[in-house]
Scaffold this active site. Sequence first.
Site, PDB file in Angstrom:
ATOM      1  N   LYS A  78       7.204  -3.440  11.560  1.00 35.49           N
ATOM      2  CA  LYS A  78       7.897  -2.441  12.367  1.00 35.49           C
ATOM      3  C   LYS A  78       7.018  -2.665  14.173  1.00 35.49           C
ATOM      4  CE  LYS A  78      11.216   1.154  13.860  1.00 35.49           C
ATOM      5  NZ  LYS A  78      11.752   2.536  13.104  1.00 35.49           N
ATOM      6  N   SER A 153      16.694   2.757  12.957  1.00 29.31           N
ATOM      7  CA  SER A 153      16.663   1.438  14.452  1.00 29.31           C
ATOM      8  C   SER A 153      15.414   0.408  14.004  1.00 29.31           C
ATOM      9  CB  SER A 153      15.450   2.399  15.465  1.00 29.31           C
ATOM     10  OG  SER A 153      14.584   3.037  14.635  1.00 29.31           O
ATOM     11  N   SER A 177      16.005   6.267   9.453  1.00 27.35           N
ATOM     12  CA  SER A 177      15.969   4.301  10.813  1.00 27.35           C
ATOM     13  C   SER A 177      14.862   3.672   9.397  1.00 27.35           C
ATOM     14  CB  SER A 177      14.918   4.387  12.061  1.00 27.35           C
ATOM     15  OG  SER A 177      15.376   4.482  13.178  1.00 27.35           O
TER      16      SER A 177
HETATM   17  N1  GLN Z   1      19.367   6.798  14.318  1.00 21.55           N
HETATM   18  C1  GLN Z   1      18.399   7.406  14.684  1.00 21.55           C
HETATM   19  C2  GLN Z   1      17.697   8.030  16.596  1.00 21.55           C
HETATM   20  O1  GLN Z   1      18.978   7.429  16.679  1.00 21.55           O
HETATM   21  C3  GLN Z   1      17.201   6.897  14.049  1.00 21.55           C
HETATM   22  C4  GLN Z   1      15.696   6.974  14.767  1.00 21.55           C
HETATM   23  C5  GLN Z   1      15.081   6.691  13.197  1.00 21.55           C
HETATM   24  O2  GLN Z   1      14.878   7.329  12.677  1.00 21.55           O
HETATM   25  N2  GLN Z   1      13.970   6.193  14.246  1.00 21.55           N
HETATM   26  O3  GLN Z   1      17.439   8.712  16.685  1.00 21.55           O
END
Ligand code: GLN
Length: 489
Positions: A78, A153, A177
Amino acid sequence: MEYNKLTISELHDLLQAGKLSSLDLTEFFLARIEKIDSSLKACISIFKEEARRQAKKADERIAQGEKNKLLGIPYLCKDNILTKGLKTTAASKMLENYIAPYNATVIEKLNNEGAVLLGKTNLDEFAHGASTENSAFFVTRNPWDLERVPGGSSGGSAAAVSAGLSVFALGSDTGGSIRQPASFCGVSGLKPSYSRVSRYGLISMTSSTDVIGPITKNVEDSALVMNVISGFDQNDLSSCSLEIDDYLKNLNKNLKGLKLGVEYNFIDSLDVKMSDQIKKSLAVFESLGVEIIPISLPYNKYAGSVYYIITPAEISSNLARLDGIRYGFSSDLKVEQSNNNLNDIYLKNRGQSFGEEVKRRVILGTYTLSSGYFDAYYKKAMAVKEKIKREFENIFETVDAVLTPSSPHIAFKVGEQVDDPLKMYLEDIFVTGPSLAGLPAISIPAGFVDNLPIGIQLFSKKFNETIVLNLADQFQKKTDYHQKNPNIN
Ligand code: GLN
């Protein structure tokens, strides 16, 4: 040979037997990325020459008799994890041209092991999101249906593993995420316990819950990657020095008599096709001798609200250093033209390079931390977070692990809810609780609804990755959902 369908162990055996070289395997994936990624859009950067160099080195080490499990295995990472001398953008215009000056500890560990880094994957800008639509560059597609999102994400990493663009990938998980995109893409994604894997070199989002973890084709591969990336790191002040288990060795422990907690309200809240499919997985665990215990988690319903106060607060502070002077994008307004008005410079630099969602979170976070509102929001959220943590601690006095859906529904369509931030935040209802409590949690494939993959989440006590991986691995030995591949070639 369809190397894209093989697991780490299978490829390791071929590499060790001299039936395949790491360089050939690397070329295979580079060619596959070239062919497929123009429609999938999972990758931000591909490091062809660097990957070939690492693969040749791995081949030499294999020839010298080294047997590391990940030696010569190609992976993607990532793009919010630092890679020395190579671009790390966090999918933001702010860091579009940022070359990392050092490697994250996880990258260093994978280098030492001899894994081959192919490139970096797309994400929601700074990991803020649940669909990868918040990337400043492009939207990643779901390999099972290119009109749908891969989740987020870590959507690029999950889509890439699902489509067989690399053997495994690294993601980061702050509030779902890794797990949510894993469920949307039909792959296995482990969020380790907070502080189990070093955060050194991960671009901070919410420092109190950020953690790096593996996205893989199956649970055995997750265990293999975890054996390499976890452990104490003096460069990460939150890193934990507790000894780590051999995650691979512990996969085959008998599950008989183990107690798995299920909050039926969660499952029954879903659309009936989803809940029916999830209930089938309970029967699989029962056939393994696991006892299903109904539980109740009344505080969990506040997890999303708490998360969306704590997270923006930490984001507003963590992103403050990105002002175009210390780090990041700098507009054409220079100090000498600004009548020394630094504020104008910050506004221009940040205004032009942060996306809508990042700005929203910086504003929300600044608000909840401001005097007058701090007590009403941040302090209250921290108190409820403690309640949620305690609720889990109490539950783990009666059960060994908990099962929930990973996501409330199947992957949604690109554009379907991108303009509705609240709807997007509700994506995380099942995954933010374990994040706030720092627990190890995995999402594994649990079947299909309308031809799209769905996932179940399993989590346990802090640092009990072993039990989570063991349950998930034995589930995969009884099911074949994780072996299905999207039709993308
Ligand atoms: N969907 C969550 C957010 O928008 C998860 C983000 C993450 O785990 N980086 O914060």
